[in-house]
Design a protein around this motif. Structure first.
Motif, PDB file in Angstrom:
ATOM      1  N   GLY B 152      70.431  52.896  89.757  1.00 54.87           N
ATOM      2  CA  GLY B 152      69.898  51.541  89.696  1.00 54.87           C
ATOM      3  C   GLY B 152      69.803  51.038  88.267  1.00 54.87           C
ATOM      4  O   GLY B 152      70.650  51.346  87.421  1.00 54.87           O
ATOM      5  N   SER B 153      68.744  50.287  87.987  1.00 57.46           N
ATOM      6  CA  SER B 153      68.607  49.707  86.635  1.00 57.46           C
ATOM      7  C   SER B 153      67.143  49.725  86.213  1.00 57.46           C
ATOM      8  O   SER B 153      66.249  49.971  87.035  1.00 57.46           O
ATOM      9  CB  SER B 153      69.110  48.262  86.670  1.00 57.46           C
ATOM     10  OG  SER B 153      68.313  47.512  87.584  1.00 57.46           O
ATOM     11  N   PRO B 155      63.669  47.803  84.964  1.00 54.98           N
ATOM     12  CA  PRO B 155      63.094  46.548  85.466  1.00 54.98           C
ATOM     13  C   PRO B 155      63.639  45.334  84.704  1.00 54.98           C
ATOM     14  O   PRO B 155      63.605  45.302  83.473  1.00 54.98           O
ATOM     15  CB  PRO B 155      61.596  46.726  85.227  1.00 54.98           C
ATOM     16  CG  PRO B 155      61.393  48.189  85.201  1.00 54.98           C
ATOM     17  CD  PRO B 155      62.626  48.767  84.600  1.00 54.98           C
ATOM     18  N   LYS B 157      63.709  42.074  86.728  1.00 53.08           N
ATOM     19  CA  LYS B 157      63.174  40.928  87.446  1.00 53.08           C
ATOM     20  C   LYS B 157      61.709  41.189  87.747  1.00 53.08           C
ATOM     21  O   LYS B 157      61.306  42.357  87.884  1.00 53.08           O
ATOM     22  CB  LYS B 157      63.937  40.762  88.759  1.00 53.08           C
ATOM     23  CG  LYS B 157      65.364  40.317  88.575  1.00 53.08           C
ATOM     24  CD  LYS B 157      66.022  40.176  89.954  1.00 53.08           C
ATOM     25  CE  LYS B 157      67.507  40.332  89.810  1.00 53.08           C
ATOM     26  NZ  LYS B 157      68.091  41.152  90.835  1.00 53.08           N
ATOM     27  N   ASP B 160      60.040  44.359  89.720  1.00 55.56           N
ATOM     28  CA  ASP B 160      60.904  45.558  89.672  1.00 55.56           C
ATOM     29  C   ASP B 160      60.083  46.760  89.197  1.00 55.56           C
ATOM     30  O   ASP B 160      59.328  46.657  88.229  1.00 55.56           O
ATOM     31  CB  ASP B 160      62.054  45.340  88.673  1.00 55.56           C
ATOM     32  CG  ASP B 160      63.234  44.611  89.299  1.00 55.56           C
ATOM     33  OD1 ASP B 160      63.144  44.311  90.498  1.00 55.56           O
ATOM     34  OD2 ASP B 160      64.220  44.349  88.567  1.00 55.56           O
ATOM     35  N   VAL B 175      66.511  53.126  96.002  1.00 58.35           N
ATOM     36  CA  VAL B 175      66.675  51.918  95.190  1.00 58.35           C
ATOM     37  C   VAL B 175      66.855  50.712  96.123  1.00 58.35           C
ATOM     38  O   VAL B 175      67.637  50.771  97.072  1.00 58.35           O
ATOM     39  CB  VAL B 175      67.881  52.073  94.235  1.00 58.35           C
ATOM     40  CG1 VAL B 175      68.187  50.755  93.529  1.00 58.35           C
ATOM     41  CG2 VAL B 175      67.597  53.160  93.214  1.00 58.35           C
ATOM     42  N   GLY B 176      66.098  49.660  95.858  1.00 58.25           N
ATOM     43  CA  GLY B 176      66.184  48.450  96.678  1.00 58.25           C
ATOM     44  C   GLY B 176      65.043  48.329  97.674  1.00 58.25           C
ATOM     45  O   GLY B 176      64.811  47.262  98.232  1.00 58.25           O
ATOM     46  N   ARG B 185      59.852  45.853  94.292  1.00 57.85           N
ATOM     47  CA  ARG B 185      60.936  46.677  94.845  1.00 57.85           C
ATOM     48  C   ARG B 185      61.323  47.752  93.817  1.00 57.85           C
ATOM     49  O   ARG B 185      61.099  47.590  92.607  1.00 57.85           O
ATOM     50  CB  ARG B 185      62.149  45.827  95.215  1.00 57.85           C
ATOM     51  CG  ARG B 185      62.858  45.245  94.019  1.00 57.85           C
ATOM     52  CD  ARG B 185      64.171  44.590  94.325  1.00 57.85           C
ATOM     53  NE  ARG B 185      64.871  44.369  93.055  1.00 57.85           N
ATOM     54  CZ  ARG B 185      65.945  45.028  92.684  1.00 57.85           C
ATOM     55  NH1 ARG B 185      66.493  45.916  93.459  1.00 57.85           N
ATOM     56  NH2 ARG B 185      66.509  44.770  91.505  1.00 57.85           N
ATOM     57  N   CYS B 187      63.747  49.319  91.586  1.00 64.05           N
ATOM     58  CA  CYS B 187      65.011  48.870  91.011  1.00 64.05           C
ATOM     59  C   CYS B 187      65.815  50.036  90.443  1.00 64.05           C
ATOM     60  O   CYS B 187      67.035  49.945  90.304  1.00 64.05           O
ATOM     61  CB  CYS B 187      64.756  47.842  89.912  1.00 64.05           C
ATOM     62  SG  CYS B 187      63.844  48.534  88.522  1.00 64.05           S
TER      63      CYS B 187
END
Lengths: 223, 392
Positions: B152-153, B155, B157, B160, B175-176, B185, B187
């Motif tokens: 994933g990534s 945070p 947004k 996140d 993730v998600g 969520r 992230c």
């Protein structure tokens, strides 16, 4: 060899009604010969054997073996006496179930293992145990064969004295005769004490001592 | 006289020897196994509460009056809206944080709000606090902890949250996934030595009364730190500044919780030890009974009590050795299933538990002593073969 003076063995000492297994027995036993001790059940035969072989401590009296007084012997000396001088044939064969017949015979041997095995085989052969049966477990042998193995075990160290408690009890007539013959031969150079309630096996005995209620009823010397 | 051979009996009585070996082996394996499954409670507690406290501390500002803010907004005749008040409070806490950041012992101080997440063990749980900060602060915290993104990534947004793989496994998050509500969520998943999570705030007007301190182990005791500035701080929730995470406070709490857990667990472990120990004693007594006649024979044939006792001791020693090896095999099986289960649940565990090994060693010594009692009694009873003849 044995000098027994006023030997007394009492069971249930702490009870009011005391049981005299041996009552004031005095005896002298020679170095060699086949001596039978007979009497009915409870007459004190086995108790006398246990006292003579240091397995039981008498209540009173003295046993002297080759000049050694039992009362002055330590536990270790008694063990040594049993190990070095005595051989036992018990009423039951007491063979160790998980060992082979041969291993049972040599269990107390003083010889190195290979020599002990060789001697064990000879003894078992002389007791009419076949070579094929020597490596079997005792449970695969008949009662008579087991008893003959027990006798072979008693002879393995060529002890000065053999204590045999009902050695022919589980043997048929032929085997009983054979075993007694073996013991008779052995008694030429050693002392063999045979305890039995069957006088017929003592035809070759040099002396027969009859016990009754812990007292010597008769002491018959032969030949 | 032929030497009495302990191995001879065991070799020729495999079933009986196996009963002894298996009984002892199961006993030791079970005692270690129980600890293996129970101890993750402690280790997880330690990982959650102490794992990060060297680098990060958390506090909650209870007493608003200590903050440099415009209190007229709260006066009755004030026209300020709730949003104005929240903004003012957040500004004041931020200013307070910046002032604290000037302390040379501290690298960063951020204001934030906090989410809690429960980490479950096989028997018990611990609560991890996730700081919700700005995007830049979240990234800074990640870098500060040296975490490595594995899925994933970071945070980017609002809402996140990034967490370490063990925590994600423990809660079964991917993730998600939404974590608390539609705003939050997962992230990304990172790799970190300890449990770790940080999120990006999603509501600018959310009251952020918490403070995150980042330092390299210089602030171990926040109470003492605040005291230096003349502010009262403690872990109590009515204290002007409530300490949520620091090394000293959490050490005390972990120790306290450990002591509270230890008592019932010890009772359970000691009960198992005792009940199984008694069973073992009776199993061993049956073995002695089995050996009794043979020992009597040996004594009659002239073997000394010492020789027979040594034979019994050697047989016991061989069985003990065998049971030790068997216990290791049992433990490998327990470890295999236990590790799979705990790894899949992201639980912190240890295979090597030195204190339990020490306790087991002491138990072996104690057990060896106790199990010699029936042997000694048998030795006393055995005079010679006549003891058996009497029994007939």
């Amino acid at each position: 060899m044995f000098e027994i003076n006023n030997l007394t063995l009492i069971y249930d000492m702490d009870k009011e009604e005391k049981v005299y297994a041996i009552n004031n027995v005095s005896l002298t036993l020679p170095d060699t010969g086949l001596i039978g001790i007979i009497g009915p059940s409870g007459s004190g035969k086995s108790s006398l054997m246990y006292c003579l072989s240091t397995l039981k401590k008498p209540t009173d009296g003295e046993i002297i073996y080759n000049g050694k007084r039992y009362s002055s012997l330590s536990k270790k000396e008694m063990e040594s006496l049993r190990r070095e001088q005595f051989g036992f044939v018990f009423q039951r064969h007491f063979l160790i179930g998980y060992m082979s017949v041969l291993d049972n015979v040599i269990v107390s041997s003083k010889l190195p293992k290979d020599m002990a095995k060789q001697k064990g085989r000879e003894l078992l052969s002389s007791m009419r145990i076949k070579t094929t049966e020597m490596n079997k477990r005792p449970r695969h042998l008949s009662g008579g064969q087991r008893q003959r193995c027990a006798i072979a075990r008693a002879l393995i160290n060529e002890p000065a004295v053999i204590f045999a408690d009902e050695p022919t009890a589980s043997l048929d007539h032929e085997n009983a005769f054979h075993v007694m013959n073996q013991l008779k031969n052995y008694s030429k150079d050693h002392l063999v004490l045979v305890i039995t309630h069957d006088p017929s096996i003592l035809q070759e005995a040099d002396r027969i001592i009859e016990l009754w209620d812990g007292i010597i009823r008769s002491d018959e010397r032969r030949g | 006289m032929q030497k009495l051979r302990a191995w001879f009996y065991l070799k020729n009585n495999k079933k009986r020897a196996a009963i002894l070996v298996v009984s002892f082996g199961l006993y030791f394996a079970l005692l270690y196994g129980v600890r293996f499954f129970i101890n993750p409670m402690h280790y997880t507690d330690e990982a959650v509460y102490l794992g990060n406290s060297e680098l990060m501390q958390l506090a909650y500002v209870n007493q608003a009056s200590m903050l440099p803010m415009d209190l007229t907004l709260w006066e009755e005749n004030s026209a300020a809206t709730t949003e104005d008040k929240v903004n003012e409070l957040n500004r004041a806490i931020n200013e307070f944080a910046q002032k604290l950041e000037e302390d040379e012992r501290i690298d960063h101080v951020f204001s934030c709000y906090i989410y809690g997440i429960t980490i479950n063990t096989l028997a018990g749980s611990a609560n991890y606090r996730i700081p919700m900060v700005t995007k830049e602060q979240a990234r800074l915290i990640c870098d500060y902890f040296g975490v490595r993104l594995i899925e994933g990534s970071y945070p980017s947004k609002p809402g996140d949250i990034v967490m370490d793989e063990r925590m994600a496994k423990n809660r079964g998050f991917s993730v998600g996934d939404s974590l608390y509500d539609e705003h939050t969520r997962l992230c990304g998943i990172v790799s970190c030595d300890n449990y770790f999570a940080v999120g990006m705030e999603y509501d600018e007007v959310f009251v952020k009364r918490n403070l995150v301190f980042l330092d390299r182990g210089t602030i171990k005791d926040l109470a003492q730190f605040f005291q230096e500035y003349g502010w009262e701080a403690s872990e109590k929730n009515y204290s002007p500044i409530q300490i949520l995470l620091d090394l000293e406070t959490n050490k005390r709490n972990v120790d306290k919780s450990r002591a509270e857990m230890e008592q019932p667990l010890s009772v359970m472990v000691y009960t198992i030890t005792f009940v199984m120990g008694v069973t073992l004693y009776f199993v061993y007594q049956l073995h002695i009974k089995d050996r009794y006649e043979e020992w009597c024979l040996y004594r009659s044939l002239g073997y000394s009590q010492r020789e027979v006792f040594l034979l019994a001791l050697k047989e016991y020693g061989i069985c003990l050795l065998g049971s030790g090896l068997l216990a290791l095999i049992f433990l490998l099986i327990i470890f295999y299933f236990g590790i799979n289960m705990m790894e899949s649940k992201g639980i912190v565990y240890r295979l090597w538990i030195p204190e339990t090994v020490l306790q087991l060693s002491a138990l072996v010594v104690l057990l060896t002593g106790i199990l010699q009692i029936p042997v000694y009694q048998a030795m006393q009873h055995i005079k010679t073969i006549d003891a058996i003849e009497d029994d007939i």
